[in-house]
Design an enzyme around this catalytic site. Structure first.
Site, PDB file in Angstrom:
ATOM      1  N   SER A  45      33.577 -15.279  -9.206  1.00  0.00           N
ATOM      2  CA  SER A  45      34.018 -16.453  -9.975  1.00  0.00           C
ATOM      3  C   SER A  45      34.933 -16.026 -11.116  1.00  0.00           C
ATOM      4  CB  SER A  45      32.799 -17.175 -10.538  1.00  0.00           C
ATOM      5  OG  SER A  45      31.992 -16.236 -11.250  1.00  0.00           O
ATOM      6  N   GLY A  49      38.738 -15.911  -7.940  1.00  0.00           N
ATOM      7  CA  GLY A  49      37.531 -16.482  -7.329  1.00  0.00           C
ATOM      8  C   GLY A  49      37.428 -17.967  -7.638  1.00  0.00           C
ATOM      9  N   PHE A 132      32.868  -3.604  -7.720  1.00  0.00           N
ATOM     10  CA  PHE A 132      31.496  -4.142  -7.736  1.00  0.00           C
ATOM     11  C   PHE A 132      30.958  -4.407  -6.330  1.00  0.00           C
ATOM     12  CE2 PHE A 132      33.407  -5.946 -11.773  1.00  0.00           C
ATOM     13  CZ  PHE A 132      32.903  -4.927 -12.569  1.00  0.00           C
ATOM     14  N   ALA A 188      46.872 -16.117  -9.389  1.00  0.00           N
ATOM     15  CA  ALA A 188      45.890 -17.207  -9.371  1.00  0.00           C
ATOM     16  C   ALA A 188      46.275 -18.365 -10.296  1.00  0.00           C
ATOM     17  CB  ALA A 188      44.515 -16.650  -9.745  1.00  0.00           C
ATOM     18  N   LYS A 240      49.686  -2.582  -3.139  1.00  0.00           N
ATOM     19  CA  LYS A 240      50.704  -3.163  -4.023  1.00  0.00           C
ATOM     20  C   LYS A 240      50.277  -3.074  -5.483  1.00  0.00           C
ATOM     21  CE  LYS A 240      48.642  -7.087  -5.339  1.00  0.00           C
ATOM     22  NZ  LYS A 240      48.413  -7.487  -6.735  1.00  0.00           N
TER      23      LYS A 240
END
Ligand code: NAD
Ligand code: G3P
Length: 392
Positions: A45, A49, A132, A188, A240
């Site tokens: 999140s 996310g 993670f 995003a 990238k």
């Protein structure tokens, strides 16, 4: 003004479907009623996310084969106001820390309990920083549905004793489920405000699953193309980020547009060569999809890796990436510095360091063994790489 692109219409069986969905029956509840509808959980999140959850949540109410609810696992934290992030997301419908000012959709439900978040889902979207994922996978062993399909939006890889391990492979092997990938020129914050962009779904062999992911993510402003090349797509997204660090050094040193373009070209060439040396199945055409050249361009112009590397070079390498990341990104994570280290490990181990001067130099600069200016001096060395793609 009309957009300069033709939005791809969603497949016919999505918005108007009334017959039994094509998904196979999946869950039998206590009342022995068969649940034909798919359930989606987003594991992660952060900035991307949250946007991924928003995209999916805008589609599930229109797709008869999906439950409307999109569950989003939140790595719980307490905000400065004293409230839990999860509570704030569920109260305000906004991820106030990682995507402030954007409504996610009322059908996005934040959940701080990882096992609870995934237990009913048969479509799992993984989108956390890559470092993670090993820990998350360990916690999920035996906790996900056996018929679940996964997709990874994570740009990064792990390096193990046996060699490099892509995140989709980690997910597949640890959880025993098929895993596709979605990568692309996808900053995003731009997608969050519905500016047009494209993305690439990489799938292994199940075309119908790739099409289901395309339906789940596609909107008129987010156009997704499937290609049968998981490794190629994922390596583009991963590598990238190293090129973006190099581009940031060039910007921080005020070396100009031509130098930056040269670094991007050399970087793309090393991306292609590295991908093909690792996986001979990787296709040339993948590098011309959104996940390839388009992502190199956007990330070297507007990404977080570029921005922090620019600051690193401006400071003459005297402030560490960790310090700059914490100060400039407020909890968001860079992937390029750790990926440069991981790529360097692979190059050293395989005796390929001289073949990849740009990748190797980025790592040497990040750890302080070379000054930022070395990015040009070293990367422009006459390439010893054979061409891994046709130029005709
Ligand atoms: N942000 C973008 O524009 C973008 C676009 C495309 C792909 N991606 C990729 O998506 C992946 C996720 O990036 P993001 O932008 O969503 O995240 P982010 O960098 O915005 O946020 C970091 C996230 O990590 C979480 N976190 C912190 N410590 C953790 C821990 N110990 N365990 C688990 N989670 C922890 C935080 O809660 C937060 O959700 C990355 O691989 C990134 O490269 C990002
Ligand atoms: O902000 P970055 O550098 O993590 O890049 C974001 C996206 O990967 C660009 O496609």
């Amino acid at each position: 003004m009309a957009p300069a692109f033709e939005p791809v219409p969603l497949p016919k069986d999505t918005e108007t479907q009334t017959e039994t969905p094509h998904d196979t029956p999946d869950t039998v509840n206590n009342d022995a009623q068969v649940d034909y509808k798919s359930r989606v959980t987003v594991v992660g999140s952060g900035n991307w996310g949250s946007v991924a959850a928003k995209l999916i949540a805008s589609n599930t109410p229109k797709l008869n084969s999906f439950h409307e609810e999109v569950r989003m696992w939140v790595f719980e934290e307490t905000l400065q106001c004293g409230e839990k992030l999860t509570d704030v997301i569920n109260r305000t419908n906004e991820n106030v820390k990682y995507l402030p000012g954007i409504k996610l959709g009322k059908n996005v439900i934040a959940d701080p309990d990882l096992e609870n978040a995934v237990k009913d889902a048969n479509m799992l979207v993984f989108v956390t920083p890559h470092q993670f994922m090993e820990g998350i996978c360990k916690r999920l062993v035996g906790k996900v549905r056996g018929d679940a399909e996964a997709i990874s939006l994570i740009k990064g890889m792990e390096v193990k004793m046996e060699g490099p391990c892509m995140i989709s492979t980690l997910i597949s092997e640890q959880l025993g489920i098929n895993c596709s990938v979605l990568m692309g020129a996808n900053i995003a914050n731009e997608i969050a405000v519905e500016k047009f962009s494209e993305a690439t779904v990489g799938y292994r062999d199940k075309r119908e699953i790739a099409e289901q992911w395309v339906r789940l993510f596609s909107t008129p402003y987010f156009v997704v193309t499937p290609v049968q090349d998981v490794e190629g797509v994922e390596l583009c997204g991963t590598l990238k980020n190293v090129v973006a660090i190099a581009a940031g050094f060039v910007d921080g040193l005020d070396m100009g547009n031509n130098t930056k373009a040269a670094i991007m070209r050399i970087g793309l060439r090393e991306m292609i060569a590295f991908s093909k040396l690792l996986f001979s199945s990787v296709r040339d055409s993948t590098f011309f999809e959104s996940c390839g050249v388009a992502d190199v361009i956007t990330t070297c112009l507007g990404g977080r890796n570029r921005k922090v590397a620019d600051a690193f070079a401006k400071n003459g390498g005297k402030r560490s990436f960790d310090e700059l990341e914490a100060e400039m990104l407020q909890g968001q994570k860079l992937q390029g510095v750790s990926t440069a280290r991981e790529v360097y490990e692979v190059l050293s181990h395989r005796g390929w360091l001289e073949l990849f001067p740009l990748f190797a130099t980025v790592h040497e600069i990040c750890v302080g063994r070379l000054p930022p200016s070395a990015i040009v001096e070293h990367s422009e060395q006459k390439p010893k790489l054979p061409l891994f793609y046709s130029t005709s």
